[in-house]
Design a protein around this motif. Structure first.
Motif, PDB file in Angstrom:
ATOM      1  N   TRP A  93     -18.230   6.973  15.434  1.00  0.00           N
ATOM      2  CA  TRP A  93     -17.377   6.404  14.139  1.00  0.00           C
ATOM      3  C   TRP A  93     -16.204   6.889  13.455  1.00  0.00           C
ATOM      4  CZ3 TRP A  93     -19.158   2.033  13.346  1.00  0.00           C
ATOM      5  CH2 TRP A  93     -20.302   1.650  13.784  1.00  0.00           C
ATOM      6  N   GLY A  94     -15.699   8.447  13.563  1.00  0.00           N
ATOM      7  CA  GLY A  94     -14.784   8.724  12.905  1.00  0.00           C
ATOM      8  C   GLY A  94     -13.448   8.577  13.361  1.00  0.00           C
ATOM      9  N   SER A 133     -21.740  10.368  18.437  1.00  0.00           N
ATOM     10  CA  SER A 133     -21.573   9.521  17.589  1.00  0.00           C
ATOM     11  C   SER A 133     -20.884   9.535  16.468  1.00  0.00           C
ATOM     12  CB  SER A 133     -23.082   8.853  17.431  1.00  0.00           C
ATOM     13  OG  SER A 133     -23.380   9.178  16.497  1.00  0.00           O
ATOM     14  N   GLY A 134     -20.508  10.604  16.136  1.00  0.00           N
ATOM     15  CA  GLY A 134     -20.228  10.894  14.778  1.00  0.00           C
ATOM     16  C   GLY A 134     -18.225  10.917  15.017  1.00  0.00           C
ATOM     17  N   TRP A 135     -18.053  11.209  16.189  1.00  0.00           N
ATOM     18  CA  TRP A 135     -16.462  11.032  16.928  1.00  0.00           C
ATOM     19  C   TRP A 135     -16.555  10.010  17.007  1.00  0.00           C
ATOM     20  CZ3 TRP A 135     -13.430  14.881  17.144  1.00  0.00           C
ATOM     21  CH2 TRP A 135     -13.648  16.427  17.762  1.00  0.00           C
ATOM     22  N   PRO A 181     -22.602   8.939  10.453  1.00  0.00           N
ATOM     23  CA  PRO A 181     -22.001   8.264  11.660  1.00  0.00           C
ATOM     24  C   PRO A 181     -22.822   6.745  11.611  1.00  0.00           C
ATOM     25  CG  PRO A 181     -22.712   9.781  12.578  1.00  0.00           C
ATOM     26  CD  PRO A 181     -23.253   9.949  11.632  1.00  0.00           C
ATOM     27  N   ALA A 227      -3.747   5.873   2.854  1.00  0.00           N
ATOM     28  CA  ALA A 227      -3.587   5.706   4.513  1.00  0.00           C
ATOM     29  C   ALA A 227      -4.661   7.643   4.361  1.00  0.00           C
ATOM     30  CB  ALA A 227      -2.648   6.457   4.945  1.00  0.00           C
ATOM     31  N   LEU A 257      -3.607   1.041   7.825  1.00  0.00           N
ATOM     32  CA  LEU A 257      -3.134   1.191   6.663  1.00  0.00           C
ATOM     33  C   LEU A 257      -1.898   1.691   6.791  1.00  0.00           C
ATOM     34  CD1 LEU A 257      -6.934   2.064   4.543  1.00  0.00           C
ATOM     35  CD2 LEU A 257      -5.427  -0.168   4.879  1.00  0.00           C
ATOM     36  N   ALA A 258      -1.937   2.849   7.501  1.00  0.00           N
ATOM     37  CA  ALA A 258      -0.088   3.432   7.695  1.00  0.00           C
ATOM     38  C   ALA A 258       0.498   2.615   7.784  1.00  0.00           C
ATOM     39  CB  ALA A 258      -0.279   4.778   8.512  1.00  0.00           C
ATOM     40  N   MET A 279     -19.620   3.915   6.655  1.00  0.00           N
ATOM     41  CA  MET A 279     -18.382   3.136   6.699  1.00  0.00           C
ATOM     42  C   MET A 279     -17.910   2.596   6.466  1.00  0.00           C
ATOM     43  SD  MET A 279     -16.105   3.496   9.911  1.00  0.00           S
ATOM     44  CE  MET A 279     -15.185   2.206  10.236  1.00  0.00           C
ATOM     45  N   TRP A 338       1.593   0.078   5.256  1.00  0.00           N
ATOM     46  CA  TRP A 338       2.819   0.788   4.113  1.00  0.00           C
ATOM     47  C   TRP A 338       3.206   0.548   4.572  1.00  0.00           C
ATOM     48  CZ3 TRP A 338       2.758   6.480   5.156  1.00  0.00           C
ATOM     49  CH2 TRP A 338       3.545   7.483   4.255  1.00  0.00           C
ATOM     50  N   SER A 384     -12.846   9.478   7.723  1.00  0.00           N
ATOM     51  CA  SER A 384     -13.195   9.176   9.226  1.00  0.00           C
ATOM     52  C   SER A 384     -14.025  11.446   8.785  1.00  0.00           C
ATOM     53  CB  SER A 384     -12.273   9.986   9.848  1.00  0.00           C
ATOM     54  OG  SER A 384     -11.201  10.873   9.184  1.00  0.00           O
ATOM     55  N   LEU A 417     -13.454   5.393  14.472  1.00  0.00           N
ATOM     56  CA  LEU A 417     -12.676   3.980  13.862  1.00  0.00           C
ATOM     57  C   LEU A 417     -12.176   3.993  12.755  1.00  0.00           C
ATOM     58  CD1 LEU A 417     -13.715   1.064  14.529  1.00  0.00           C
ATOM     59  CD2 LEU A 417     -15.670   1.724  13.679  1.00  0.00           C
ATOM     60  N   GLN A 418     -13.091   4.805  12.094  1.00  0.00           N
ATOM     61  CA  GLN A 418     -12.241   5.256  10.435  1.00  0.00           C
ATOM     62  C   GLN A 418     -10.420   5.387  10.252  1.00  0.00           C
ATOM     63  OE1 GLN A 418     -13.782   4.304   8.219  1.00  0.00           O
ATOM     64  NE2 GLN A 418     -12.319   5.557   6.782  1.00  0.00           N
ATOM     65  N   LEU A 419     -10.427   6.795  11.154  1.00  0.00           N
ATOM     66  CA  LEU A 419      -9.034   6.822  11.861  1.00  0.00           C
ATOM     67  C   LEU A 419      -8.522   5.937  12.146  1.00  0.00           C
ATOM     68  CD1 LEU A 419      -9.190  10.348  13.060  1.00  0.00           C
ATOM     69  CD2 LEU A 419      -8.040   9.949  11.277  1.00  0.00           C
ATOM     70  N   ALA A 439      -7.838   6.678   3.768  1.00  0.00           N
ATOM     71  CA  ALA A 439      -8.823   6.439   4.877  1.00  0.00           C
ATOM     72  C   ALA A 439      -9.153   7.124   5.930  1.00  0.00           C
ATOM     73  CB  ALA A 439      -7.484   5.551   5.209  1.00  0.00           C
ATOM     74  N   LEU A 450       1.053  -1.187  -0.582  1.00  0.00           N
ATOM     75  CA  LEU A 450      -0.233  -0.366   0.195  1.00  0.00           C
ATOM     76  C   LEU A 450       0.630   0.956  -0.019  1.00  0.00           C
ATOM     77  CD1 LEU A 450      -2.490  -0.868   2.221  1.00  0.00           C
ATOM     78  CD2 LEU A 450      -2.462  -1.238  -0.034  1.00  0.00           C
ATOM     79  N   LEU A 485      -8.582   3.024  11.553  1.00  0.00           N
ATOM     80  CA  LEU A 485      -8.822   1.521   9.731  1.00  0.00           C
ATOM     81  C   LEU A 485      -7.379   2.701   9.490  1.00  0.00           C
ATOM     82  CD1 LEU A 485     -10.087  -0.563   8.388  1.00  0.00           C
ATOM     83  CD2 LEU A 485     -11.004   1.423   6.715  1.00  0.00           C
ATOM     84  N   ALA A 486      -7.347   3.818   9.290  1.00  0.00           N
ATOM     85  CA  ALA A 486      -6.185   4.322   8.386  1.00  0.00           C
ATOM     86  C   ALA A 486      -5.148   3.771   8.867  1.00  0.00           C
ATOM     87  CB  ALA A 486      -6.673   5.747   8.454  1.00  0.00           C
ATOM     88  N   GLY A 490     -17.732  10.637  10.227  1.00  0.00           N
ATOM     89  CA  GLY A 490     -17.832  11.063  11.515  1.00  0.00           C
ATOM     90  C   GLY A 490     -18.847  12.210  11.600  1.00  0.00           C
ATOM     91  N   ARG A 540       5.696  -2.636   5.163  1.00  0.00           N
ATOM     92  CA  ARG A 540       6.588  -2.610   3.964  1.00  0.00           C
ATOM     93  C   ARG A 540       8.279  -2.354   3.140  1.00  0.00           C
ATOM     94  NH1 ARG A 540       4.503  -7.071  -0.392  1.00  0.00           N
ATOM     95  NH2 ARG A 540       6.849  -7.678  -1.177  1.00  0.00           N
ATOM     96  N   ARG A 541       8.748  -3.829   3.557  1.00  0.00           N
ATOM     97  CA  ARG A 541      10.144  -2.908   3.273  1.00  0.00           C
ATOM     98  C   ARG A 541      10.425  -3.147   2.094  1.00  0.00           C
ATOM     99  NH1 ARG A 541      13.739  -6.497   7.071  1.00  0.00           N
ATOM    100  NH2 ARG A 541      13.416  -4.553   8.555  1.00  0.00           N
TER     101      ARG A 541
END
Lengths: 437, 423
Positions: B292-293, B288-290, A23, A8, B303-304, A28, B307, A15, B295-297, A11, A3, B299-300, A19, B310-311
């Motif tokens: 879920w936000g 709740s927005g915070w 939400p 990242a 992913l980071a 998601m 990223w 948010s 949670l998405q962060l 993604a 990736l 996930l980010a 958010g 991986r060498r």
């Protein structure tokens, strides 16, 4: 599959809609399903890595401290544009600093069906062979979200040659060599000299060198001139055993010995002598037969020396003597680059020395440690004085060992790394002048 | 030392390229630190200023709302004073324990903010007031709270607050006449409930009879109790009659500092696990927005991590040469001398070396260098001194007694050698 930071980042930006707008799991999914699809598409559309073809060209040898260019040609036979990051991996000592290692990373683009050329700059920090390890390619998709990654093995070897820093002493020694050739009648004839020419007598010439027969043939008095014999054989023997591993300054003793051997080789090759090389610890590590005199022998010796590393074993002196005798069938000057530590010399070299000295002239050269010399001069505190006593004792032992060797008719050169090469060259010139070759 | 003895260039003199920079310190100068942190400081300052501004702008008259001690327009000090003048004691409580303890047949309990009570608090409150035979006044209970505090009653959508006629048989309402009512409208299943001040057909003032002589009064909006509206219409009359029916009035202002707000409603014993209760309370409070936000962060972040993890190809290993200093054995010998205080051996080594160096200088063959009968007369003769006891003691004397003597001996040997070389 790899990736990127962009994935990242997307993604993370996702948010905000999750958010603020939705939400919930729906939000998601609404963000992450398109993102996953985009990643998969990108992965599928990236140019394949497996089918890439690589060839290398460029330098195969470099002097230590210089820069080598190794070129890598990438052929992209696929129908897709290759946007890639590439790492041309070499051993860490292929570069002198961390910053220079960045030269192994490349970012490039190769259109479909075309070729690209990359250049990796190497500046090795150690002598020896550097082998290219592998080429890792990360091929990014058009969106830059995902990448394919794969490795190719593209062998290449760069031989890092000894630096030959004592080159700077060569011109002055060559000048001395020419003087030696011109010292006609002053040079007394004897073993190791040969008849050079006749010339007219000038007052001051040794009357014993007047050639009466030639004088009778011509109207003036003629004298014979002599010059050092040419085409003598020199065998340089490098001891690569444990005593050569000790670091003097920042390099092993072996490297200092090599430097001295190179100056001697260059000088002797110009003087018209044949130089052979033998590196030995418990077996023959390197061997050069300088059949033809000239410039070739120097490069042959340099190349042979490059991959030599000190071995942590005790040198087999008997085997070394046998190998040296086998290597020098004719009367030669044996230059033995070894240590003057008491134990190895007394137990190893001294018993076999008569075999060597019977037929050959033997010269033993050894690298002294400037740090011990500095310790010897220590004064002022009790630690320094004890250091001085210990240093003096070491120097004394070396001197005694050298004296033992000299009693066997061996010429001994013991000098610090900087001074060893000129000292060895001077000893060679002195032997040549004395006609002892 | 060498730096101080170096000639200092004149102020106007040109400096060569090799002149070192004035300082070699690698730590940062104060100016550099200031340059580095001033951005952060400015950001922090802006943040604080924005916070203060925001707080100042949003802190309107809501402060002290419905507080019987507050003279603000939305406070309720006026009605409290009027009730006091009529002989009704007014007690302000802020915790559930005090409120439930005060409930009784002689008491009117006014709950100023039933909507901010937690579910557990509502249950406890209802249990205390349901059969206390006293009066409970709920000020504007919303949908969530009315079901618990007045079972069988539902809150309908809220309407505007205006003057409305009583339109019911309740004596207090009849005598008060029109009053500023509105807000929540209620619908109840209780048959003998008294519904007053209807708005669009549903009452905004509801009296529910309870166990014994007790009752519960639902007030659709708090406006008639506010200081600024008390003197209008029949507001004061309605308020005084509603709140002054019992000799005691307990004014319950729910507060966040109430420990019962932290109680877990599912915990029967009443003393729940504080940590879990706080955690769930915090998550309940976060929008709740915070969540879920975040949670998405997360996930980010994963992913980071993928990223970065991986060498680009594996590490390359290399066989390194050994790094043994050639002088190590000599240094070891020096340390050994020091450890065993081998002054005799060290002195003998140094003396012997000096003798070896002196011998050729004074014309003694090297093989006789170590014998005093040859060396000492030669050294004395060379130096031109009659007595040779000094040189003899120095070159062939006994071992030094202590470390200082050994250091001195070394210096004296050096001095002697220098003297011989220069003579």
């Amino acid at each position: 599959m790899a990736l990127t930071g962009r994935t990242a980042l997307l993604a993370a930006l996702g948010s905000l809609p999750v958010g603020i707008l939705a939400p919930s799991w729906t939000g998601m999914l609404a963000v992450n399903v398109p993102l996953s699809l985009a990643i998969l598409c990108d992965y599928a559309l990236a140019a394949p890595v497996r089918t890439l073809r690589f060839t290398r060209t460029g330098d195969t040898s470099v002097r230590l401290g210089d820069t080598a260019n190794v070129r890598l040609t990438v052929t992209n036979p696929s129908g897709r544009r290759l946007r890639a990051q590439l790492r041309d991996a070499w051993p860490p000592s292929s570069w002198s600093s961390e910053a220079e290692q960045a030269a192994s990373h490349h970012r490039f683009t190769v259109p479909a069906g075309e070729r690209g050329r990359l250049t990796t700059l190497l500046r090795p920090s150690r002598r020896g062979d550097r082998q290219a390890q592998h080429v890792t390619v990360r091929s990014f998709g058009p969106l830059g979200l995902a990448a394919r990654q794969g490795r190719h093995d593209v062998p290449w070897t760069v031989r890092v040659l000894p630096p030959f820093t004592s080159r700077k002493h060569l011109p002055s020694r060559l000048a001395r060599l020419r003087e030696l050739d011109g010292r006609t009648s002053v040079l007394t004839r004897g073993e190791g000299t040969e008849f050079d020419s006749l010339r007219a007598y000038v007052p001051g010439d040794d009357t014993r060198s007047i050639d009466w027969r030639a004088t009778a043939r011509q109207s003036s008095v003629a004298v014979r001139t002599w010059r050092p014999e040419r085409d003598r054989h020199i065998l340089v023997v490098l001891d690569t055993g444990r005593t050569s591993a000790g670091r003097v300054g920042d390099v092993p003793r072996l490297d200092a010995a090599m430097d001295a051997a190179l100056l001697l080789t260059a000088l002797a090759a110009r003087a018209g002598d044949r130089v052979n090389l033998l590196a030995y610890d418990r077996r023959v590590r390197a061997r050069v037969r300088g059949g033809a005199a000239g410039g070739d022998v120097l490069s042959a010796v340099v190349t042979a020396m490059a991959p030599l590393e000190p071995e942590l074993v005790e040198t087999d002196a008997r085997g070394l003597s046998t190998a040296a005798l086998a290597h020098a069938p004719r009367r030669s000057l044996l230059v033995l680059l070894t240590s003057l530590d008491a134990a190895p010399v007394e137990e190893g070299l001294l018993p076999v020395l008569p075999q060597l000295t019977r037929r050959h002239t033997v010269l033993v050269a050894s690298v002294a440690d400037p740090h011990v010399e500095a310790m010897t001069r220590g004064r002022g505190s009790i630690e320094a004085v004890y250091g001085a006593a210990a240093g003096t004792r070491t120097a004394e032992q070396r001197r005694r060992t050298a004296d033992q060797l000299r009693r066997h008719g061996v010429t001994v050169v013991d000098a610090t790394p900087d001074a060893l090469a000129p000292a060895l060259a001077d000893a060679y010139l002195a032997l040549k002048a004395a006609g002892r070759l | 030392m060498t730096e101080t003895s170096m000639p200092v260039p004149a102020p106007g003199a040109p400096r060569g390229p090799e002149t070192p920079s004035p300082t070699t310190s690698v730590s940062r100068a104060p100016q550099q630190i200031w340059r580095r942190v001033r951005g952060l400081l400015l950001a922090a300052l802006l943040l604080v200023a924005a916070g203060i501004t925001f707080a100042a702008l949003t802190s309107d008259g809501a402060h002290g709302r419905l507080d019987p001690r507050s003279p603000d327009p939305t406070g309720s000090r006026a009605v409290a004073e009027l009730l006091k003048n009529r002989g009704v004691t007014v007690d302000v409580v802020t915790t559930l324990d005090e409120a439930t303890a005060a409930a009784g047949p002689d008491t009117t309990l006014l709950v100023a903010g039933p909507n901010v009570l937690t579910a557990y608090q509502r249950h406890v409150l209802r249990a205390a007031t349901g059969d206390s035979s006293g009066r409970t006044v709920l000020v504007a209970p919303g949908r969530s709270s009315v079901g618990t505090l007045a079972p069988g009653t539902h809150a309908d959508s809220a309407g505007p607050v205006t003057s409305r006629p009583a339109d019911c048989d309740l004596p207090a309402a009849r005598s008060a006449g029109t009053a500023d009512t509105g807000g929540f409208r209620y619908r109840t299943d209780t048959h003998d409930a008294v519904a007053c001040y209807p708005a669009d057909g549903l009452p905004t003032f509801l009296v529910l009879p309870e166990h014994g002589t007790g009752d519960t009064v639902l007030l659709g909006s708090p406006d008639l109790l506010h200081n600024d509206r008390l003197d209008q219409q029949g507001n004061a009359s309605l308020a005084l009659q509603t709140l002054g029916s019992r000799p005691h009035l307990v004014w319950y202002l729910p507060s966040l500092s109430d420990p019962s707000a932290m109680e877990n409603p599912g915990d029967g014993s009443g003393s729940g696990d504080d940590g879990a209760a706080v955690g769930s309370g915090f998550l309940d409070l976060v929008p709740s927005g915070w969540l879920w936000g975040t949670l998405q962060l997360a996930l980010a972040a994963v992913l980071a991590a993928i990223w970065r993890a991986r060498r680009l190809g594996p590490l390359v290993t290399e066989r390194l040469p050994v790094a043994v200093r050639a002088s190590e054995s000599t240094e070891g010998r020096a340390r050994l001398y020091r450890k065993t205080n081998a002054r005799d051996r060290a002195a003998e080594t140094l003396r012997s070396a000096t003798r070896d160096r002196l011998a050729p200088l004074v014309g003694v063959p090297i093989r006789d260098a170590q014998s005093p009968e040859f060396l000492i007369p030669a050294v004395s003769a060379c130096l031109g001194i009659p007595s040779d006891s000094d040189a003899a003691a120095l070159l062939f004397g006994p071992a030094p007694a202590d470390d200082a003597a050994l250091v001195l001996l070394t210096d004296q040997l050096d001095a002697l050698e220098r003297e011989v070389r220069t003579s």
